[in-house]
Design an enzyme around this catalytic site. Structure first.
Site, PDB file in Angstrom:
ATOM      1  N   ASP A   8      80.864   9.672  14.236  1.00  0.00           N
ATOM      2  CA  ASP A   8      81.162   8.175  14.264  1.00  0.00           C
ATOM      3  C   ASP A   8      80.059   7.999  15.472  1.00  0.00           C
ATOM      4  OD1 ASP A   8      82.118   6.028  15.095  1.00  0.00           O
ATOM      5  OD2 ASP A   8      83.932   6.542  15.897  1.00  0.00           O
ATOM      6  N   LYS A  71      73.476  -0.080  18.885  1.00  0.00           N
ATOM      7  CA  LYS A  71      74.100  -0.307  17.181  1.00  0.00           C
ATOM      8  C   LYS A  71      73.981  -1.657  16.847  1.00  0.00           C
ATOM      9  CE  LYS A  71      78.246   1.142  14.669  1.00  0.00           C
ATOM     10  NZ  LYS A  71      79.356   2.052  14.815  1.00  0.00           N
ATOM     11  N   GLU A 174      83.131   2.849   8.204  1.00  0.00           N
ATOM     12  CA  GLU A 174      84.060   3.275   9.198  1.00  0.00           C
ATOM     13  C   GLU A 174      85.544   3.103   8.831  1.00  0.00           C
ATOM     14  OE1 GLU A 174      82.671   1.139  12.611  1.00  0.00           O
ATOM     15  OE2 GLU A 174      81.027   2.359  12.684  1.00  0.00           O
ATOM     16  N   ASP A 198      90.409  -2.348  12.818  1.00  0.00           N
ATOM     17  CA  ASP A 198      89.371  -1.440  13.447  1.00  0.00           C
ATOM     18  C   ASP A 198      88.810  -2.357  14.569  1.00  0.00           C
ATOM     19  OD1 ASP A 198      87.160  -0.087  14.444  1.00  0.00           O
ATOM     20  OD2 ASP A 198      86.667   0.741  12.911  1.00  0.00           O
TER      21      ASP A 198
END
Ligand code: AMP
Length: 559
Positions: A8, A71, A174, A198
């Site tokens: 992850d 990211k 994810e 999430d």
């Protein structure tokens, strides 16, 4: 073949997991016992590169060379709206590469560096953690990305893996990984509908999934790639900065050291406030006041204050959930279970909001910081044949379409189409004796192509002469499970065709990637090796057909 690990690669924190000898996914802890690693990389004044918590500690003394949230930049253009706001807040410099990509400028002497290279440092660290924990070399990984990542961001993430000496055998959404980790496929009988909510440090994803007979099907995804726990931190930070300005007439914006300390304090206060109603922030010698005397900052912060300042952020979580439900034609009452993922879902107001949207208490069985890595490891097990046989169907994250007229975007494959997918469209020439058609492909949801990402073009020449509208060209778009887009334009009468395969570039050329890898090899910190090419990740798939279209663009939903 070495074991495939699950990674992850988070905006704020990253985590690595692998199947244990009994086939159960386990988080692999670092030597110091930490189970997640901050996704921070710092270039120290003596020329070393440090990763994780040691990098985070550099934030105060060396903020301009300490990169976090990379990211947000990977596979992005520097002028993208959320990149611009991130650049305004970040204490390090975000610059434009020659192709307009967002890079960072760091090190001594300061050097433009791609986000792929920065992310590779985090991946290399995770790889080392895995090799140490497993006691064997690791060269292959499944890496997760937010469902909202477009193809270029996914490809850039793959390149980061290559630089880190890892062959990324699959990029996995994810929320899909999280649903796997929750074991949603093992509960109950028949078709179950679940939502994965999430909310991590930098992104928000909502996925509506169906699980039946061990098969996961993502029915819809949505979210906001510019909304996460860091936004709560920023609200607290801005509140504290405003107060310091009002009280002491000190503008901290240019004081990078004070800003880093204040940001860190805001984040840890928020964590405290998820379980207590108030906490104290104490920052001795935060800065000098206007008379040159040291300012010691102390303040009690309550959960209620943070809730008041962040009400608009909570509000922003609602629309994507409703839109994802609407995309599937479902209502909240149809959802059997809601899974919480991401550290920010520990915030009580977030849990209350989720309950109010879906009308049921969310499941919190798993540690929200680890479930994505655990799911990636479970999926790695499925790929290598070491785990159970759950199949997994993924969807396209964005609309794929073409430019029509001056700049109109016409969707051909709508977002949330299940992969693999094939779509056809018929077009006719628009002028007398038209010699060729040039079809420009884009990805995005903007009705104007200018707001979308250009993927490439296919040109079909030598068209037969004839009046406007008499020559018809069929366009066929196929996306395989690896998200590789194959485009074919065919003139119907002669059968003459032109094709192009679009493998998103990810911003770096092969030469640039090899150059970075070669440079890294020479550096003493280099631990990785380029993996041998592995064909196991390339599969021939039979695309599922969707009916031939009559050329009428699909109805667009209002934005
Ligand atoms: P993740 O991306 O899942 O690692 O989530 C990181 C985000 O979760 C960061 O914004 C953290 O501040 C936030 N977070 C982690 N633990 C907590 C907590 N106990 N309460 C509130 N937010 C938290």
């Amino acid at each position: 073949m070495s074991r495939i690990i699950g990674i992850d690669l988070g905006t704020t924190n990253s985590c690595v997991a692998a199947l244990d000898d009994r086939g159960t996914p386990r988080v692999l802890a670092a030597e110091d016992g930490s189970r997640t690693i901050p996704s921070w990389v710092s270039w120290t004044p003596n020329g070393a590169v440090v990763v994780g918590a040691p990098a985070q500690r550099q934030a105060v003394s060396n903020p301009a060379n300490t990169v976090f949230g990379v990211k947000r930049l990977i596979g992005r253009k520097v002028n993208a709206e959320d990149v611009t706001w991130f650049a305004r807040l970040a204490p390090f410099r975000i610059v434009a590469a020659t192709n307009g990509d967002a890079w960072v400028r760091i090190g001594e002497p300061s050097t433009p560096t791609s986000p792929q290279e920065v992310a590779a440092h985090v991946l290399r660290r995770l790889r080392a953690v895995a090799e140490n924990a497993l006691g064997e070399p690791v060269t292959r990984a499944v890496v997760t990305v937010p469902a909202y990542f477009d193809e270029m961001q996914r490809q850039a993430t793959r390149h980061a893996g290559t630089i880190a000496g890892l062959d990324i055998v699959r990029i996995l959404n994810e929320p899909t990984a999280a649903a796997l980790a929750y074991g949603a496929h093992r509960v109950g009988q028949g078709r179950r509908l679940i939502a994965v909510f999430d909310l991590g440090g930098g992104t928000f994803d909502i996925s509506i999934m169906a699980v039946e007979n061990g098969i996961f099907e993502v029915l819809a995804t949505g979210g906001d790639s510019a909304l996460g726990g860091e936004d709560w931190d920023r609200r607290i930070l801005e509140m504290l900065m405003d107060e310091i300005f009002d009280k002491h007439r000190i503008d901290l914006t240019a004081n990078v050291v004070a800003m880093s300390r204040l940001r860190e304090a805001a984040e840890s206060a928020k964590r405290m406030l998820s379980t207590s109603s108030e906490t104290t922030i104490a920052l001795p010698f935060l800065c000098n006041d206007n008379n040159g005397a040291p300012l010691n900052f102390t303040r009690t912060l309550t959960r209620r204050e943070v809730e008041a300042k962040s009400a608009e952020l909570l509000e922003r979580l609602q629309a994507p959930c409703k839109r994802a439900l609407a995309d599937t034609g479902l209502t909240a009452a149809d959802i059997e279970e809601v899974l919480l993922v991401g550290g920010m879902t520990r915030w009580p107001a977030v849990q209350t909001l989720v309950e109010s949207i879906f009308g049921k208490k969310p499941s919190k069985g798993a540690n929200p910081d680890e479930v994505v890595a655990l799911g990636a490891a479970a999926y790695a097990g499925i790929l290598s044949g070491d785990a159970d046989d759950a199949a997994l169907l993924d969807v396209t994250p964005r609309d794929i379409g073409i430019k029509v007229g001056e700049s109109q975007f016409v969707t051909i494959i709508p977002r949330n189409s299940m992969l693999p997918v094939r779509a056809r469209r018929l077009f006719a020439t628009t002028s007398q004796d038209q010699k060729f058609v040039a079809i420009e492909l884009y990805q995005g949801e903007d009705e104007d192509v200018g707001g979308n990402r250009r993927l490439g073009r296919v040109v079909l020449g030598d068209l037969p002469p004839g009046p406007a509208g008499s020559v018809r060209v069929e366009l066929i778009l196929t996306i395989d499970v690896e998200s590789i887009l194959e485009v074919t334009a065919r003139e119907l009468k002669s059968g003459k065709e032109a094709s192009v395969t679009i493998r998103p570039t990810g911003g770096l050329s092969q030469d640039e990637i090899f150059e970075i890898v070669a440079r890294r090899r020479q550096e003493s910190s280099m631990v990785g090796k380029l993996p041998a090419h592995d064909d196991s990740s390339v599969r021939n798939v039979s695309a599922s057909e969707i009916p031939l279209s009559d050329g009428v663009p699909p109805k667009r939903e209002p934005k």
